[in-house]
Design an enzyme around this catalytic site. Sequence first.
Site, PDB file in Angstrom:
ATOM      1  N   HIS A 151     -19.214  46.743 -13.324  1.00  0.00           N
ATOM      2  CA  HIS A 151     -18.935  47.462 -14.316  1.00  0.00           C
ATOM      3  C   HIS A 151     -18.463  49.156 -13.879  1.00  0.00           C
ATOM      4  O   HIS A 151     -19.040  50.140 -13.849  1.00  0.00           O
ATOM      5  CB  HIS A 151     -20.682  46.855 -14.053  1.00  0.00           C
ATOM      6  CG  HIS A 151     -21.313  47.675 -15.387  1.00  0.00           C
ATOM      7  ND1 HIS A 151     -21.312  48.887 -15.951  1.00  0.00           N
ATOM      8  CD2 HIS A 151     -22.340  46.684 -16.504  1.00  0.00           C
ATOM      9  CE1 HIS A 151     -21.952  49.042 -17.149  1.00  0.00           C
ATOM     10  NE2 HIS A 151     -22.901  48.124 -17.616  1.00  0.00           N
TER      11      HIS A 151
ATOM     12  N   GLU B  96     -16.494  44.367 -18.570  1.00  0.00           N
ATOM     13  CA  GLU B  96     -16.373  43.692 -18.425  1.00  0.00           C
ATOM     14  C   GLU B  96     -16.769  42.176 -18.644  1.00  0.00           C
ATOM     15  O   GLU B  96     -16.931  41.426 -19.294  1.00  0.00           O
ATOM     16  CB  GLU B  96     -18.287  44.004 -18.593  1.00  0.00           C
ATOM     17  CG  GLU B  96     -18.845  45.179 -18.625  1.00  0.00           C
ATOM     18  CD  GLU B  96     -20.185  45.303 -18.838  1.00  0.00           C
ATOM     19  OE1 GLU B  96     -21.218  44.427 -18.761  1.00  0.00           O
ATOM     20  OE2 GLU B  96     -20.784  46.193 -19.705  1.00  0.00           O
TER      21      GLU B  96
END
Length: 348
Positions: free
Chosen positions: A175, A309
Amino acid sequence: MIDLKKEKINDDWYEFTLSNHFMSISFLNFGGIITKILVPDKYGTKENIVLCYQDYTHYETNPLYLGAIIGRVAGRIKNATIQIQNTEYKLDQNESCHHLHGGKKGFHNVLWDFNTFQEEDGIGVTFTYTSPDGESGYPGNVNVKVTYRLTINNEFLIDYEATTDKETVLTLTNHSYFNLSGDLKNTVSDHEVTIDSSRILKLDKDLIPFDIVEDVSETEFDFRRGKLLQEGFVSHNEQNQLVGCGYDHYFLFDQQTANQVIVANNDSGRIMKIKTNQPGMVMYTANGMQEGIRLNEVKSKKYLGVCFETQAPSASLWLNDLPSITLLPNETYKKQTIFSFDMVEKKK
């Protein structure tokens, strides 16, 4: 020349730095959190291109999930409930009635064991963690291994591997928030992004995917020929506005190009390419970023970074025709994402 350094942060935390002639990457054994990626601009000035808290103690709560390994399941799970073999499992509810990024005891706040290594063409660190049966509500004891590797060719590889002793669900990602302007000089509105994707998942008001958009042609979600992120920021498209005027959507890769994602910033000259064997990714442009948190260079604000992501979609748990995130005891979860870095315009 490649090099690895290890610095003690406190009693349990270490920060590792991998470097070659061109760039360096720093990260913690806590959460596998990437704190810095230093890459030169077109004038040769090395600057950080990921968001980092100024005070490392903020990583203990990490409200922005900065730089962390995300699991067991990256993304949102509707109503914090999964069903496996006719058994219903209740997961942590940590975003209203839903489950987000592995819950309260997600991999982003785990202290990982580690081993360093050096190879002929690279150097790196392997992190390991055993997630016990029932952690955050998930079934199965899951052994996880995540390896960060920097090569002499300016590639940063993240390899994910996992096994389970009971049928479960798993999809991992990183992330990090990227900002190629360097040291957060600007927002990411002027970043040009190319994505090998003609399909996205449509979101409801809780940001839960509920349908597949089969063709994004002539919309703000068609990045196949490149598009500035700011087009989505000012868009009147209901899906852009729903997430706070930007992107927080899952893109299904068409798997027709060598790199699934290319990101370029003309002012700095930096370019980043992403190659993965994951079926898609969530692109999040920090539309909902909490403002005023002290980062290394400035305070947090909307559009200050963009996350890529790479992962299988959690929505496969309730939507048909999506890549599964089920992991069986006789299987090994094995995924890889490669970030490579260059300059749009070489220094003369």
